[in-house]
Design an enzyme around this catalytic site. Structure first.
Site, short mmCIF file in Angstrom:
data_model
loop_
_atom_site.label_atom_id
_atom_site.label_comp_id
_atom_site.label_asym_id
_atom_site.label_seq_id
_atom_site.Cartn_x
_atom_site.Cartn_y
_atom_site.Cartn_z
N ASN A 87 0.85 -1.19 0.00
CA ASN A 87 0.00 0.00 0.00
C ASN A 87 0.88 1.25 0.00
O ASN A 87 2.12 1.15 -0.03
CB ASN A 87 -0.94 -0.02 1.21
N ASP A 99 -4.46 -6.21 5.25
CA ASP A 99 -5.55 -6.96 5.88
C ASP A 99 -5.60 -8.38 5.31
O ASP A 99 -6.06 -9.30 5.98
CB ASP A 99 -6.88 -6.25 5.63
N LYS A 134 7.56 -17.63 -10.98
CA LYS A 134 6.86 -16.46 -11.49
C LYS A 134 5.59 -16.90 -12.25
O LYS A 134 5.66 -17.80 -13.09
CB LYS A 134 7.80 -15.71 -12.43
N ASP A 178 -4.42 -9.66 12.97
CA ASP A 178 -4.54 -8.25 13.38
C ASP A 178 -3.61 -8.02 14.57
O ASP A 178 -3.87 -8.47 15.69
CB ASP A 178 -6.00 -7.94 13.75
N ILE A 179 -2.51 -7.34 14.31
CA ILE A 179 -1.47 -7.17 15.34
C ILE A 179 -1.99 -6.34 16.50
O ILE A 179 -1.85 -6.70 17.67
CB ILE A 179 -0.23 -6.48 14.71
N PHE A 237 -4.29 3.44 14.97
CA PHE A 237 -4.56 4.49 13.98
C PHE A 237 -5.77 4.08 13.15
O PHE A 237 -5.99 2.88 12.92
CB PHE A 237 -3.37 4.67 13.03
N LYS A 285 -13.54 1.07 15.73
CA LYS A 285 -12.25 0.35 15.89
C LYS A 285 -11.78 0.43 17.34
O LYS A 285 -11.25 -0.53 17.89
CB LYS A 285 -11.19 0.94 14.95
N LYS A 345 -11.53 -3.20 18.96
CA LYS A 345 -10.19 -3.74 19.24
C LYS A 345 -9.79 -3.51 20.70
O LYS A 345 -8.66 -3.80 21.08
CB LYS A 345 -9.17 -3.09 18.29
N1 CTP Z 1 -3.58 -3.08 12.24
C1 CTP Z 1 -2.80 -4.12 12.71
N2 CTP Z 1 -2.80 -5.33 12.07
C2 CTP Z 1 -3.55 -5.54 11.00
C3 CTP Z 1 -4.37 -4.50 10.50
C4 CTP Z 1 -4.34 -3.28 11.14
O1 CTP Z 1 -2.08 -3.92 13.69
N3 CTP Z 1 -3.53 -6.70 10.40
C5 CTP Z 1 -3.60 -1.79 12.95
C6 CTP Z 1 -3.01 -0.64 12.19
O2 CTP Z 1 -1.65 -0.48 12.49
C7 CTP Z 1 -3.84 0.52 12.72
C8 CTP Z 1 -5.20 -0.09 12.91
O3 CTP Z 1 -4.96 -1.46 13.14
O4 CTP Z 1 -3.37 0.97 13.96
C9 CTP Z 1 -6.10 0.07 11.72
O5 CTP Z 1 -7.25 -0.65 11.93
P1 CTP Z 1 -7.97 -1.49 10.78
O6 CTP Z 1 -9.34 -1.76 11.26
O7 CTP Z 1 -7.25 -2.70 10.41
O8 CTP Z 1 -7.91 -0.48 9.64
P2 CTP Z 1 -8.11 -0.79 8.15
O9 CTP Z 1 -7.14 -1.86 7.71
O10 CTP Z 1 -8.06 0.49 7.45
O11 CTP Z 1 -9.51 -1.49 8.24
P3 CTP Z 1 -10.83 -1.26 7.39
O12 CTP Z 1 -10.42 -1.64 6.03
O13 CTP Z 1 -11.79 -2.19 8.04
O14 CTP Z 1 -11.16 0.18 7.58
#
Ligand code: CTP
Length: 411
Positions: free
Chosen positions: A207, A276, A286, A303-304, A320, A334, A338
């Protein structure tokens, strides 16, 4: 803060008046010390006007030495900053040679020294310069940058002086680390940057995250005296001074590295843009184009942030939320889903968020909110870390103080 600003003879010296202005805006006293070759690139008159102090350049200036000798100047400094720093001045400092006022001050000072190198990319990559950089870093001298991009010589590469705003922010953070920070004695784990989820040996999903916000947070937390562990996805930013960096690629690697370091953490700040989803299978060879359409099956990444908040004894946990619409609604969802202590919500798109130097944010917590207007990421990070520290200490107080029960006696 008293700063001796050494200016040496590189084209980036034309940015010195802007740097002085940014240091003074933060309340610093700036004493400029120029080398003879710097005078070829920027005038003493301009520098005197912006610094408000007579310029020093000559070790043998009897009048100036009588007012403040080079030894007094070396003691006066809280930080000695050289920007731009040429390959020549780096080599002189390494060798301990002190033929002029600036290098003499470098030998005589006990203050932290920071260099912002600026030179042609071939000079920067020359083994002599790289070995000098290594020696300087081993001696505790802070090397700020250099950045990468187009150069005055018309070529492109590493060797551009960092922007004055970035240098000013970094220098202030060096000066704060004197045992008076808000996070002294605390350990802060920060995730930053994007992740890369491989598809085959040559392709991956990623990303637009540049890592700038997470790195600025790590730098600001270190400036407040914290021990900072930064788990970083692939970015092109150099490590902030004093921060322990663990580079990773995938979401799973970021998850593993975070959990390796989380046991000692007091605060966890998840600034990374973690994927995600990742491809269900990574092809060994390849992938060749065979059909008109193609598909990749994706599976969820761990999800960390949620996994840290769900630990039996979680650290103070901050997430964030980068959103394009309904920012507060989605961020609050969130925060509660979380089980976070705080969430930093920001609007992405237009000229905010990913890969920009500026950002605006709203910090949300249970029943509370604070808005931060658009500012340089370094300034925003400083304010965010101050707010996080305040809430972190309040939560600790709430955990350790005996709870009082007030019995109403109205009847
Ligand atoms: N985060 C994480 N591990 C993941 C995904 C996200 O630690 N696998 C953390 C990011 O570092 C950030 C927060 O979760 O602090 C973002 O939340 P998230 O709900 O995952 O945001 P998006 O990926 O933007 O989710 P959505 O597409 O549902 O809006």
């Amino acid at each position: 803060m008293n700063i001796v600003l050494g200016i040496t003879g590189g084209i980036a010296a034309y940015k010195a008046p802007d740097l002085v202005r940014r240091l003074r805006e933060r309340g610093a006293e700036v004493q400029i010390v120029m080398t003879a070759s710097a005078e070829e690139f920027v005038t003493e008159t301009a520098l005197q006007a912006v610094s408000g102090r007579p310029i020093r350049s000559n070790l043998w200036d009897k009048e100036a030495e009588a007012a403040m000798s080079h030894i007094e100047l070396a003691r006066w400094a809280d930080v000695v900053l050289i920007a731009p720093a040429t390959a020549e001045v780096m080599a002189r400092i390494v060798s301990g040679a002190a033929p002029d006022l600036l290098t003499t001050i470098c030998l005589a000072t006990e203050a932290p020294i920071a260099l912002a190198p600026a030179m042609n990319h071939v000079m920067w990559n020359n083994p002599a310069t790289q070995s000098n950089r290594e020696i300087l870093e081993k001696r505790g001298i802070h090397i700020l940058g250099p950045g990468t991009g187009s150069q005055a010589c018309g070529e492109t590469g590493a060797g551009r002086m960092l922007e004055p705003e970035t240098i000013a922010a970094a220098v202030f953070e060096l000066g704060v680390g004197k045992g008076e920070g808000l996070l002294e004695g605390s350990t802060v784990v920060v995730t930053a940057g994007p992740t890369r989820e491989p598809i085959d040996p040559v392709r991956y999903i990623t990303n637009r995250s540049s890592g700038k916000m997470g790195y600025a947070i790590a730098r600001a937390a270190a400036a407040q005296g914290a021990n900072v562990v930064l788990i970083s996805g692939p970015v092109s930013i150099s490590a902030p001074p004093g921060v322990e960096v663990h580079p990773v690629n995938t979401a799973q690697e970021m998850f593993d590295a975070t959990h390796q370091h989380i046991a000692n953490a007091d605060i966890f700040i998840a600034a990374a843009a973690v994927a995600d989803y990742r491809p269900a299978a990574v092809e060994k060879q390849k992938i060749k184009k065979k059909h008109e359409t193609s598909r990749i099956d994706l599976v969820r990444c761990p999800d960390i942030l949620a996994s840290v908040a769900a630990l039996p004894r979680p650290p103070f946990t901050v997430g964030f939320a980068a959103e394009t619409e309904k920012v507060e609604d989605y961020a609050r969802l969130k925060l509660s889903a979380k089980k976070l202590n705080m969430i930093i919500a920001n609007q992405v798109g237009d000229d905010l968020g990913f890969d920009h130097d500026d950002n605006a944010a709203s910090v949300l917590w249970n029943n509370g909110r604070k808005d931060f207007p658009k500012a340089a990421k370094s300034d925003l990070a400083r304010d965010l870390v101050e707010l996080i520290a305040e809430h972190f200490h309040a939560s600790r107080g709430a955990d350790t103080e005996p709870r009082l029960t007030v019995i109403s006696n109205k009847d």
